[in-house]
Design a protein around this motif. Structure first.
Motif, PDB file in Angstrom:
ATOM      1  N   VAL A  10       1.286   2.854  -5.863  1.00  0.00           N
ATOM      2  CA  VAL A  10       1.818   1.869  -6.810  1.00  0.00           C
ATOM      3  C   VAL A  10       3.233   1.453  -6.427  1.00  0.00           C
ATOM      4  CG1 VAL A  10       2.487   1.507  -9.217  1.00  0.00           C
ATOM      5  CG2 VAL A  10       0.341   2.685  -8.675  1.00  0.00           C
ATOM      6  N   VAL A  11       4.059   2.424  -6.024  1.00  0.00           N
ATOM      7  CA  VAL A  11       5.443   2.109  -5.657  1.00  0.00           C
ATOM      8  C   VAL A  11       5.497   1.202  -4.433  1.00  0.00           C
ATOM      9  CG1 VAL A  11       7.603   3.101  -4.800  1.00  0.00           C
ATOM     10  CG2 VAL A  11       6.406   4.179  -6.706  1.00  0.00           C
ATOM     11  N   ILE A  12       4.702   1.541  -3.415  1.00  0.00           N
ATOM     12  CA  ILE A  12       4.708   0.725  -2.188  1.00  0.00           C
ATOM     13  C   ILE A  12       4.193  -0.678  -2.476  1.00  0.00           C
ATOM     14  CG2 ILE A  12       3.683   0.471   0.105  1.00  0.00           C
ATOM     15  CD1 ILE A  12       3.682   3.517   0.322  1.00  0.00           C
ATOM     16  N   ALA A  13       3.090  -0.790  -3.234  1.00  0.00           N
ATOM     17  CA  ALA A  13       2.539  -2.113  -3.545  1.00  0.00           C
ATOM     18  C   ALA A  13       3.523  -2.941  -4.370  1.00  0.00           C
ATOM     19  CB  ALA A  13       1.222  -1.955  -4.283  1.00  0.00           C
ATOM     20  N   SER A  14       4.206  -2.288  -5.314  1.00  0.00           N
ATOM     21  CA  SER A  14       5.185  -3.010  -6.140  1.00  0.00           C
ATOM     22  C   SER A  14       6.350  -3.515  -5.298  1.00  0.00           C
ATOM     23  CB  SER A  14       5.695  -2.101  -7.262  1.00  0.00           C
ATOM     24  OG  SER A  14       4.626  -1.673  -8.086  1.00  0.00           O
ATOM     25  N   LEU A  15       6.865  -2.659  -4.404  1.00  0.00           N
ATOM     26  CA  LEU A  15       7.962  -3.081  -3.541  1.00  0.00           C
ATOM     27  C   LEU A  15       7.539  -4.190  -2.594  1.00  0.00           C
ATOM     28  CD1 LEU A  15       9.552   0.387  -2.659  1.00  0.00           C
ATOM     29  CD2 LEU A  15      10.521  -1.381  -4.139  1.00  0.00           C
ATOM     30  N   ALA A  16       6.304  -4.088  -2.071  1.00  0.00           N
ATOM     31  CA  ALA A  16       5.817  -5.128  -1.158  1.00  0.00           C
ATOM     32  C   ALA A  16       5.679  -6.468  -1.857  1.00  0.00           C
ATOM     33  CB  ALA A  16       4.477  -4.693  -0.558  1.00  0.00           C
ATOM     34  N   TYR A  17       5.313  -6.438  -3.127  1.00  0.00           N
ATOM     35  CA  TYR A  17       5.144  -7.686  -3.880  1.00  0.00           C
ATOM     36  C   TYR A  17       6.481  -8.252  -4.337  1.00  0.00           C
ATOM     37  CZ  TYR A  17       3.515 -10.953  -7.446  1.00  0.00           C
ATOM     38  OH  TYR A  17       3.292 -12.091  -8.195  1.00  0.00           O
ATOM     39  N   ALA A  18       7.439  -7.365  -4.662  1.00  0.00           N
ATOM     40  CA  ALA A  18       8.691  -7.824  -5.277  1.00  0.00           C
ATOM     41  C   ALA A  18       9.790  -8.122  -4.265  1.00  0.00           C
ATOM     42  CB  ALA A  18       9.186  -6.778  -6.275  1.00  0.00           C
ATOM     43  N   PHE A  25       7.354  -3.772   3.244  1.00  0.00           N
ATOM     44  CA  PHE A  25       7.015  -2.469   2.637  1.00  0.00           C
ATOM     45  C   PHE A  25       5.522  -2.168   2.700  1.00  0.00           C
ATOM     46  CE2 PHE A  25      11.207  -2.797   0.582  1.00  0.00           C
ATOM     47  CZ  PHE A  25      11.650  -1.500   0.752  1.00  0.00           C
ATOM     48  N   SER A  26       4.698  -3.227   2.840  1.00  0.00           N
ATOM     49  CA  SER A  26       3.244  -3.026   2.875  1.00  0.00           C
ATOM     50  C   SER A  26       2.808  -2.163   4.042  1.00  0.00           C
ATOM     51  CB  SER A  26       2.529  -4.376   2.942  1.00  0.00           C
ATOM     52  OG  SER A  26       2.944  -5.093   4.103  1.00  0.00           O
ATOM     53  N   ARG A  27       3.629  -2.081   5.093  1.00  0.00           N
ATOM     54  CA  ARG A  27       3.256  -1.266   6.254  1.00  0.00           C
ATOM     55  C   ARG A  27       3.301   0.234   5.954  1.00  0.00           C
ATOM     56  NH1 ARG A  27       6.587  -4.600  10.964  1.00  0.00           N
ATOM     57  NH2 ARG A  27       5.455  -6.581  10.701  1.00  0.00           N
ATOM     58  N   LEU A  28       3.828   0.588   4.799  1.00  0.00           N
ATOM     59  CA  LEU A  28       3.868   1.999   4.398  1.00  0.00           C
ATOM     60  C   LEU A  28       2.608   2.451   3.661  1.00  0.00           C
ATOM     61  CD1 LEU A  28       7.545   2.220   3.075  1.00  0.00           C
ATOM     62  CD2 LEU A  28       6.680   2.932   5.306  1.00  0.00           C
ATOM     63  N   LEU A  29       1.697   1.514   3.379  1.00  0.00           N
ATOM     64  CA  LEU A  29       0.491   1.877   2.619  1.00  0.00           C
ATOM     65  C   LEU A  29      -0.350   2.979   3.279  1.00  0.00           C
ATOM     66  CD1 LEU A  29      -0.707  -1.594   1.240  1.00  0.00           C
ATOM     67  CD2 LEU A  29      -0.005   0.406  -0.093  1.00  0.00           C
ATOM     68  N   LEU A  54      -7.695  -2.812   0.087  1.00  0.00           N
ATOM     69  CA  LEU A  54      -7.858  -3.989  -0.786  1.00  0.00           C
ATOM     70  C   LEU A  54      -6.506  -4.529  -1.234  1.00  0.00           C
ATOM     71  CD1 LEU A  54     -10.891  -2.786  -2.956  1.00  0.00           C
ATOM     72  CD2 LEU A  54     -10.907  -4.397  -1.045  1.00  0.00           C
ATOM     73  N   LEU A  55      -5.548  -3.630  -1.512  1.00  0.00           N
ATOM     74  CA  LEU A  55      -4.210  -4.089  -1.883  1.00  0.00           C
ATOM     75  C   LEU A  55      -3.568  -4.869  -0.740  1.00  0.00           C
ATOM     76  CD1 LEU A  55      -2.733  -0.989  -3.767  1.00  0.00           C
ATOM     77  CD2 LEU A  55      -3.175  -3.248  -4.732  1.00  0.00           C
ATOM     78  N   MET A  56      -3.775  -4.383   0.480  1.00  0.00           N
ATOM     79  CA  MET A  56      -3.201  -5.083   1.629  1.00  0.00           C
ATOM     80  C   MET A  56      -3.819  -6.459   1.792  1.00  0.00           C
ATOM     81  SD  MET A  56      -0.921  -4.848   3.854  1.00  0.00           S
ATOM     82  CE  MET A  56      -0.484  -6.232   4.897  1.00  0.00           C
ATOM     83  N   ILE A  57      -5.116  -6.558   1.601  1.00  0.00           N
ATOM     84  CA  ILE A  57      -5.771  -7.873   1.685  1.00  0.00           C
ATOM     85  C   ILE A  57      -5.261  -8.790   0.588  1.00  0.00           C
ATOM     86  CG2 ILE A  57      -7.995  -9.053   1.500  1.00  0.00           C
ATOM     87  CD1 ILE A  57      -9.269  -6.573   2.805  1.00  0.00           C
TER      88      ILE A  57
END
Length: 355
Positions: A10-18, A25-29, A54-57
């Motif tokens: 959740v933290v990585i996805a939130s940072l990647a989006y914001a 940041f998405s590369r940390l998934l 799926l989050l990355m897509i």
């Protein structure tokens, strides 16, 4: 802790989006399924990797220039590796669980559960293995109620591992038989020595050093009033009587077990007066040789002198706590101890016990 992979996702996805796409940041998934492998079963680990994919897509639809395919390939590769790692970890945990069951069974054979009271004698035991995953080592003890009184054994086999456990089992089993069959502690000691020597002959030690054991035999008659001690190179017991500490040193040494044939079987029994309410501590050298971080030994005699009149269970609970605190949880040797408190004698009851 078990939710940390989800929180990390959740933290990585939130940072990647914001944050701007350049921060990536998405590369940390891929780190999320890698973390899950350390604490989750295989299927949840794979499911988390699928969620990360799926989050990355989904993020690639919002930010087209994220390098989606490289990150997706990384997520897939890490998830496959994490699933395999989780499978291997679970297999090892199952193996360790079965090993612990066997170790527990071995402990009950060598250190069988014993009553906490023998007549008016209160008894409590403590055992701590130095190895983190071990249940038993080369230290041993036993207490039996016999026609001659309550007899106690505590000792320590030189060496570690399964050979030391086997030698300890041979000595304890011999004591359980000899304590009932022999009227004299000297004859009990001779039988223990013979059993230890037979075991060493059948299973020779790996190195050039002889395998031997220190041991202390004690006998408290049913009528009370004294304790007889035969010490085969073992640390002397400590007796707390009326606020004073006595170290029950032997007047003459007796040979260590399995060495009587080399140095002679000259055994000596010492008698000491005891009174109701006295506290007796028998222990192996792992207790007195527990070290602090600066190398200082645990001050056992001074510690014992400070103890108030207390039940044996409370005494060993305090000893356990203070040993771990003194060593900062790092034990270098196995530890075994017996604590006893003497009650008031009942001669008539003692005479009728084995009539």
């Amino acid at each position: 802790m078990r939710l940390s992979p989800v929180i990390l996702t959740v933290v990585i996805a939130s940072l990647a989006y914001a944050t701007p796409p350049e921060m990536a940041f998405s590369r940390l998934l891929p780190a999320a399924p890698a973390l899950a492998a350390a604490m989750w079963p295989v299927l949840p680990t794979v499911l988390l990797g699928t969620v990360c994919l799926l989050l990355m897509i989904g993020l690639s639809l919002v930010f087209p220039d994220l390098g989606t395919w490289w990150t997706c390939a990384g997520i897939i590769a890490v998830t496959v590796a994490a699933a395999y790692g989780s499978h291997v970890r679970l297999q090892r945990e199952r193996t360790l669980f079965h090993v612990r069951l066997v170790a527990d069974a071995a402990q009950h054979v060598v250190l069988s559960p014993m009553p906490r009271r023998f007549g008016l004698l209160e008894v409590e035991s403590l055992y701590l293995a130095a190895a983190a995953e071990a249940r038993i080592g080369g230290d041993f003890y036993e207490v039996v109620d016999t026609p001659y009184g309550v007899r106690l054994l505590i000792g320590d086999v030189r060496g570690k591992g399964l050979p030391a456990v086997g030698a300890a089992a041979a000595i304890v089993n011999a004591f359980r038989e000899a304590a009932y069959g022999e009227a004299d502690l000297v004859d009990v000691a001779r039988r223990l020595d013979a059993s230890s020597a037979r075991y060493n002959a059948a299973f020779p030690p790996d190195g050039p050093m002889e395998r031997f054991a220190t041991a202390l035999l004690a006998e408290i008659p049913h009528e009370g009033g004294r304790i007889d001690i035969l010490n085969c190179g073992h640390p002397p017991p400590l007796l707390l009587t009326r606020g004073r500490l006595r170290v029950l040193e032997s007047a003459a040494p007796s040979p260590l077990l399995s060495l009587a044939e080399l140095i002679g079987d000259h055994y000596h029994v010492d008698s000491f007066d005891v009174a109701p309410g006295d506290l007796l501590l028998l222990y192996t050298d792992g207790v007195a040789e527990t070290r602090a971080l600066d190398g200082e030994f645990f001050p056992l005699a001074a510690w014992m002198r400070r103890q108030p009149p207390t039940p044996p269970r409370d005494l060993l609970t305090a000893l356990h706590r203070d040993l771990l605190r003194y060593s900062r949880g790092r034990l270098d040797d196995d530890i075994a101890a017996l604590a006893l408190r003497l009650g008031k004698p009942e001669p008539d009851r003692a005479r009728q016990r084995f009539s």
